[in-house]
Design a protein around this motif. Structure first.
Motif, PDB file in Angstrom:
ATOM      1  N   PRO A  34       0.793  -1.188  -0.031  1.00 28.68           N
ATOM      2  CA  PRO A  34      -0.130  -0.097  -0.094  1.00 28.68           C
ATOM      3  C   PRO A  34       0.793   1.222   0.054  1.00 28.68           C
ATOM      4  N   GLN A  35       0.315   2.326  -0.786  1.00 27.87           N
ATOM      5  CA  GLN A  35       0.852   3.549  -0.757  1.00 27.87           C
ATOM      6  C   GLN A  35       0.426   4.409   0.022  1.00 27.87           C
ATOM      7  N   THR A  36       1.108   5.440   0.730  1.00 25.58           N
ATOM      8  CA  THR A  36       0.497   6.614   1.505  1.00 25.58           C
ATOM      9  C   THR A  36      -0.082   7.630   0.779  1.00 25.58           C
ATOM     10  N   CYS A  37       0.516   7.833  -0.526  1.00 21.44           N
ATOM     11  CA  CYS A  37       0.007   8.937  -1.582  1.00 21.44           C
ATOM     12  C   CYS A  37       0.411   8.366  -2.788  1.00 21.44           C
ATOM     13  N   ILE A  38      -0.609   9.168  -3.795  1.00 21.72           N
ATOM     14  CA  ILE A  38      -0.548   8.942  -5.210  1.00 21.72           C
ATOM     15  C   ILE A  38      -0.208  10.395  -5.797  1.00 21.72           C
ATOM     16  N   PRO A  39       0.310  10.677  -6.870  1.00 19.73           N
ATOM     17  CA  PRO A  39       0.626  12.108  -7.345  1.00 19.73           C
ATOM     18  C   PRO A  39      -0.572  12.435  -8.410  1.00 19.73           C
ATOM     19  N   LEU A  40      -1.146  13.462  -7.864  1.00 19.82           N
ATOM     20  CA  LEU A  40      -2.329  13.953  -8.496  1.00 19.82           C
ATOM     21  C   LEU A  40      -2.494  13.991 -10.209  1.00 19.82           C
ATOM     22  N   ARG A  41      -1.157  14.303 -10.576  1.00 19.86           N
ATOM     23  CA  ARG A  41      -0.929  14.308 -12.163  1.00 19.86           C
ATOM     24  C   ARG A  41      -1.298  12.903 -12.758  1.00 19.86           C
ATOM     25  N   ALA A  42      -1.031  11.797 -11.827  1.00 23.34           N
ATOM     26  CA  ALA A  42      -0.941  10.410 -12.321  1.00 23.34           C
ATOM     27  C   ALA A  42      -2.468   9.894 -12.463  1.00 23.34           C
ATOM     28  N   ILE A  43      -3.534  10.648 -11.841  1.00 24.28           N
ATOM     29  CA  ILE A  43      -4.849   9.945 -11.503  1.00 24.28           C
ATOM     30  C   ILE A  43      -5.618  10.482 -13.084  1.00 24.28           C
ATOM     31  N   ARG A  44      -6.047   9.476 -13.590  1.00 23.20           N
ATOM     32  CA  ARG A  44      -6.751   9.466 -14.831  1.00 23.20           C
ATOM     33  C   ARG A  44      -8.239   9.514 -14.574  1.00 23.20           C
ATOM     34  N   GLU A  45      -8.605   8.687 -13.475  1.00 21.43           N
ATOM     35  CA  GLU A  45     -10.120   8.389 -13.251  1.00 21.43           C
ATOM     36  C   GLU A  45     -10.069   7.860 -11.965  1.00 21.43           C
ATOM     37  N   SER A  46     -11.469   8.350 -11.400  1.00 15.30           N
ATOM     38  CA  SER A  46     -11.616   7.786  -9.959  1.00 15.30           C
ATOM     39  C   SER A  46     -13.137   6.957 -10.240  1.00 15.30           C
ATOM     40  N   LEU A  47     -13.067   5.777  -9.957  1.00 16.53           N
ATOM     41  CA  LEU A  47     -14.349   4.995  -9.873  1.00 16.53           C
ATOM     42  C   LEU A  47     -14.739   4.742  -8.563  1.00 16.53           C
ATOM     43  N   VAL A  48     -16.044   5.157  -8.063  1.00 18.20           N
ATOM     44  CA  VAL A  48     -16.609   5.016  -6.881  1.00 18.20           C
ATOM     45  C   VAL A  48     -17.446   3.804  -6.989  1.00 18.20           C
ATOM     46  N   ARG A  49     -16.932   2.671  -6.171  1.00 20.06           N
ATOM     47  CA  ARG A  49     -17.765   1.344  -6.413  1.00 20.06           C
ATOM     48  C   ARG A  49     -18.564   1.135  -5.305  1.00 20.06           C
ATOM     49  N   SER A  50     -18.359   1.909  -4.166  1.00 17.93           N
ATOM     50  CA  SER A  50     -19.565   1.549  -3.109  1.00 17.93           C
ATOM     51  C   SER A  50     -19.278   2.742  -2.084  1.00 17.93           C
ATOM     52  N   ASP A  51     -19.942   2.818  -0.970  1.00 18.63           N
ATOM     53  CA  ASP A  51     -19.858   3.738   0.047  1.00 18.63           C
ATOM     54  C   ASP A  51     -18.191   3.725   0.933  1.00 18.63           C
ATOM     55  N   ARG A  52     -17.630   2.645   0.491  1.00 23.29           N
ATOM     56  CA  ARG A  52     -16.537   2.430   1.080  1.00 23.29           C
ATOM     57  C   ARG A  52     -15.211   2.225   0.116  1.00 23.29           C
ATOM     58  N   VAL A  53     -15.422   1.994  -1.100  1.00 27.29           N
ATOM     59  CA  VAL A  53     -14.512   1.602  -1.888  1.00 27.29           C
ATOM     60  C   VAL A  53     -14.352   2.488  -3.118  1.00 27.29           C
ATOM     61  N   ILE A  54     -13.293   3.063  -3.496  1.00 27.57           N
ATOM     62  CA  ILE A  54     -12.819   4.028  -4.742  1.00 27.57           C
ATOM     63  C   ILE A  54     -11.499   3.165  -5.368  1.00 27.57           C
ATOM     64  N   ASP A  55     -11.793   3.163  -6.724  1.00 25.66           N
ATOM     65  CA  ASP A  55     -10.675   2.732  -7.388  1.00 25.66           C
ATOM     66  C   ASP A  55     -10.135   3.804  -8.393  1.00 25.66           C
ATOM     67  N   PHE A  56      -8.917   4.115  -8.185  1.00 29.42           N
ATOM     68  CA  PHE A  56      -8.240   5.117  -8.966  1.00 29.42           C
ATOM     69  C   PHE A  56      -7.210   4.699 -10.057  1.00 29.42           C
ATOM     70  N   ARG A  57      -7.617   5.032 -11.266  1.00 29.90           N
ATOM     71  CA  ARG A  57      -6.835   4.537 -12.378  1.00 29.90           C
ATOM     72  C   ARG A  57      -5.939   5.354 -12.576  1.00 29.90           C
ATOM     73  N   THR A  58      -4.554   5.065 -12.819  1.00 26.15           N
ATOM     74  CA  THR A  58      -3.383   5.949 -12.955  1.00 26.15           C
ATOM     75  C   THR A  58      -2.707   5.719 -14.341  1.00 26.15           C
ATOM     76  N   GLY A  59      -3.117   4.926 -15.342  1.00 27.12           N
ATOM     77  CA  GLY A  59      -2.817   4.982 -16.398  1.00 27.12           C
ATOM     78  C   GLY A  59      -2.860   3.433 -17.025  1.00 27.12           C
ATOM     79  N   GLY A  60      -3.230   3.233 -18.252  1.00 24.45           N
ATOM     80  CA  GLY A  60      -3.509   1.825 -18.555  1.00 24.45           C
ATOM     81  C   GLY A  60      -4.305   0.993 -17.623  1.00 24.45           C
ATOM     82  N   ASP A  61      -3.913  -0.110 -17.131  1.00 26.55           N
ATOM     83  CA  ASP A  61      -4.588  -0.809 -16.345  1.00 26.55           C
ATOM     84  C   ASP A  61      -3.934  -0.765 -14.908  1.00 26.55           C
ATOM     85  N   ARG A  62      -3.355   0.061 -14.505  1.00 28.05           N
ATOM     86  CA  ARG A  62      -2.826   0.367 -13.256  1.00 28.05           C
ATOM     87  C   ARG A  62      -4.056   0.962 -12.136  1.00 28.05           C
TER      88      ARG A  62
END
Length: 123
Positions: A34-62
């Motif tokens: 797990p990472q404490t932070c991710i660079p803002l410029r790397a975030i391509r998309e945020s996918l809210v999955r539920s009231d507790r889960v968010i997936d951040f896409r940072t490029g390609g399939d990452r």
């Protein structure tokens, strides 16, 4: 009038299934520490999955999955949030705020959690 009643009942019966599909959280396999932070410029998309889960896409399939420490009311329904940071990174100690569409207003504010690198299962 009699024709409308069965149609209404059918719509109401179908709604719970649609809500379950919308709130389905795809399986994810951790791919690193797990990472404490991710660079803002790397975030391509945020996918809210539920009231507790968010997936951040940072490029390609990452992807980085954040599982909030507790439910963030309205997040899974609204599927949108805002954040403010003075850094060039989004971090696990930052706060997100749910953005309500109707009525337009701010919703709950909730703390993030570590960003877990994951591979998302194909749906």
């Amino acid at each position: 009038m009699r024709i409308l009643l069965p149609i209404t009942a059918l719509l109401l019966a179908a709604a719970p299934g649609a809500a379950r599909d919308r709130n389905a959280v795809p399986a994810a396999t951790p791919t690193g520490e797990p990472q404490t932070c991710i660079p803002l410029r790397a975030i391509r998309e945020s996918l809210v999955r539920s009231d507790r889960v968010i997936d951040f896409r940072t490029g390609g399939d990452r992807y980085y999955r954040v599982t909030l420490p507790q439910n963030c009311p309205g997040l899974g329904f609204e599927r949108r949030f805002a954040y403010a940071t003075s850094l060039s990174q989004l971090c696990s100690n930052d706060i997100i705020t749910v953005l309500n569409q109707t009525p337009v207003m701010r919703g709950a504010s909730c703390g993030l959690a570590p960003f877990q690198p994951v591979t998302i299962a194909k749906q």
